[in-house]
Motif scaffolding. Sequence first.
Motif, PDB file in Angstrom:
ATOM      1  N   GLY A  83      24.392  63.204  34.590  1.00 19.38           N
ATOM      2  CA  GLY A  83      22.893  63.414  34.736  1.00 19.38           C
ATOM      3  C   GLY A  83      22.164  62.063  34.647  1.00 19.38           C
ATOM      4  O   GLY A  83      22.462  61.493  33.875  1.00 19.38           O
ATOM      5  N   HIS A  84      21.037  61.981  35.397  1.00 21.11           N
ATOM      6  CA  HIS A  84      20.229  60.852  35.288  1.00 21.11           C
ATOM      7  C   HIS A  84      19.452  60.953  33.877  1.00 21.11           C
ATOM      8  O   HIS A  84      18.859  59.956  33.532  1.00 21.11           O
ATOM      9  N   MET A  85      19.489  62.157  33.230  1.00 20.90           N
ATOM     10  CA  MET A  85      18.785  62.182  32.300  1.00 20.90           C
ATOM     11  C   MET A  85      19.482  62.414  30.819  1.00 20.90           C
ATOM     12  O   MET A  85      19.361  62.466  29.587  1.00 20.90           O
ATOM     13  N   HIS A  86      21.133  62.324  31.068  1.00 17.80           N
ATOM     14  CA  HIS A  86      21.734  61.959  29.931  1.00 17.80           C
ATOM     15  C   HIS A  86      21.824  60.813  29.357  1.00 17.80           C
ATOM     16  O   HIS A  86      21.683  59.810  29.963  1.00 17.80           O
ATOM     17  N   MET A  89      23.597  57.928  30.353  1.00 15.34           N
ATOM     18  CA  MET A  89      22.996  57.157  31.399  1.00 15.34           C
ATOM     19  C   MET A  89      21.955  55.982  31.201  1.00 15.34           C
ATOM     20  O   MET A  89      22.228  54.896  31.818  1.00 15.34           O
ATOM     21  N   TYR A  90      21.374  56.347  30.323  1.00 11.58           N
ATOM     22  CA  TYR A  90      20.037  55.213  29.857  1.00 11.58           C
ATOM     23  C   TYR A  90      21.084  54.142  29.272  1.00 11.58           C
ATOM     24  O   TYR A  90      20.511  52.984  29.625  1.00 11.58           O
ATOM     25  N   MET A  93      22.401  52.345  32.244  1.00 12.82           N
ATOM     26  CA  MET A  93      21.494  51.313  33.131  1.00 12.82           C
ATOM     27  C   MET A  93      21.091  50.484  32.157  1.00 12.82           C
ATOM     28  O   MET A  93      20.661  49.175  32.824  1.00 12.82           O
ATOM     29  N   SER A 115      18.375  50.923  44.233  1.00 10.63           N
ATOM     30  CA  SER A 115      19.318  51.630  45.230  1.00 10.63           C
ATOM     31  C   SER A 115      19.047  51.061  46.557  1.00 10.63           C
ATOM     32  O   SER A 115      17.558  51.294  47.057  1.00 10.63           O
ATOM     33  N   THR A 253      23.307  48.481  46.510  1.00  6.58           N
ATOM     34  CA  THR A 253      23.013  48.196  45.256  1.00  6.58           C
ATOM     35  C   THR A 253      22.233  46.764  45.511  1.00  6.58           C
ATOM     36  O   THR A 253      22.744  45.813  45.699  1.00  6.58           O
TER      37      THR A 253
END
Length: 276
Positions: A83-86, A89-90, A93, A115, A253
Amino acid sequence: MQRSFFRRSALLAQQTAAALEGPLAARSAPLLQRMDRSMSSVPIPPPACMLRPLEVPMRYLFGPGPSNVPPRILAAGSRPIIGHMHPEMYEIMNDIKRGIQYAFQTENNMTIAMSGSGHAAMECAVFNTVESGESVPVAINGIWGERVAEIAERMGANVHRMVKTPGGYFTNNEITQAIEKHKPVLFFLTHGESSAGLCHPIDGIGDICRKHNCLFLVDTVASLGAAPIFMDKQNIDIQYTGSQKALNAPPGTAPISFNDRACHKMFNRKTKPVSY
Ligand code: PMP
């Protein structure tokens, strides 16, 4: 209706099976059986192409891009989706940001992997930093300068085309004269002009722009990773690239970086950007 769909699906499965040969036929068999037995009531049957496995041939790619992607990078693409909130993931990124800072040779905080394609980064750079009516000289020595001129014109900038024959280059003297004449907010140059095969010299241009309070925007879509470029050392204010060229990654990307001067211009706009 359902029965006729049934018959059509079965027929399609038979036709697809008949058209396939060898290993492809064997690999498609489970999909075709499933279709034959389908109880779906959808009125439009699945297309034949979705009933056979996707075949992508191996090709050697020798143009500016897309380029062949090494197995290590292909394997990275097959990792699980999170998930983008996991929290992981941060972390990922942040790692990507650090990687781009290294590749661009910059310490700019506003460094991201957008993107989108190289075109998305071109639009992002121009739409965010330029306001309608502002002056923008664009160096054109192939198709990419022309493309940026068009993008800037569409959002209402006052574009000044500096044109050379494809593959021609601009001296620092010519650039100084254009900047002194047009008093721009931004000057655009392509580092690797892929349509003409020219790698444009960059040294000194950032200093000229800085002296005249103008942002220096450089397209490195076809050149980053293939020819040396040092964003901070060469005083480049905005730089973008594409993933599918010398970086040997899949398309989709667009790494882009803005320095403090560019951020100051963006965050002190009088009007909102024309694009969301
Ligand atoms: N700039 C240059 C110099 C390019 O070579 C390309 C792609 N050929 C682009 C921009 C546009 O990139 P994309 O195709 O990823 O939109």
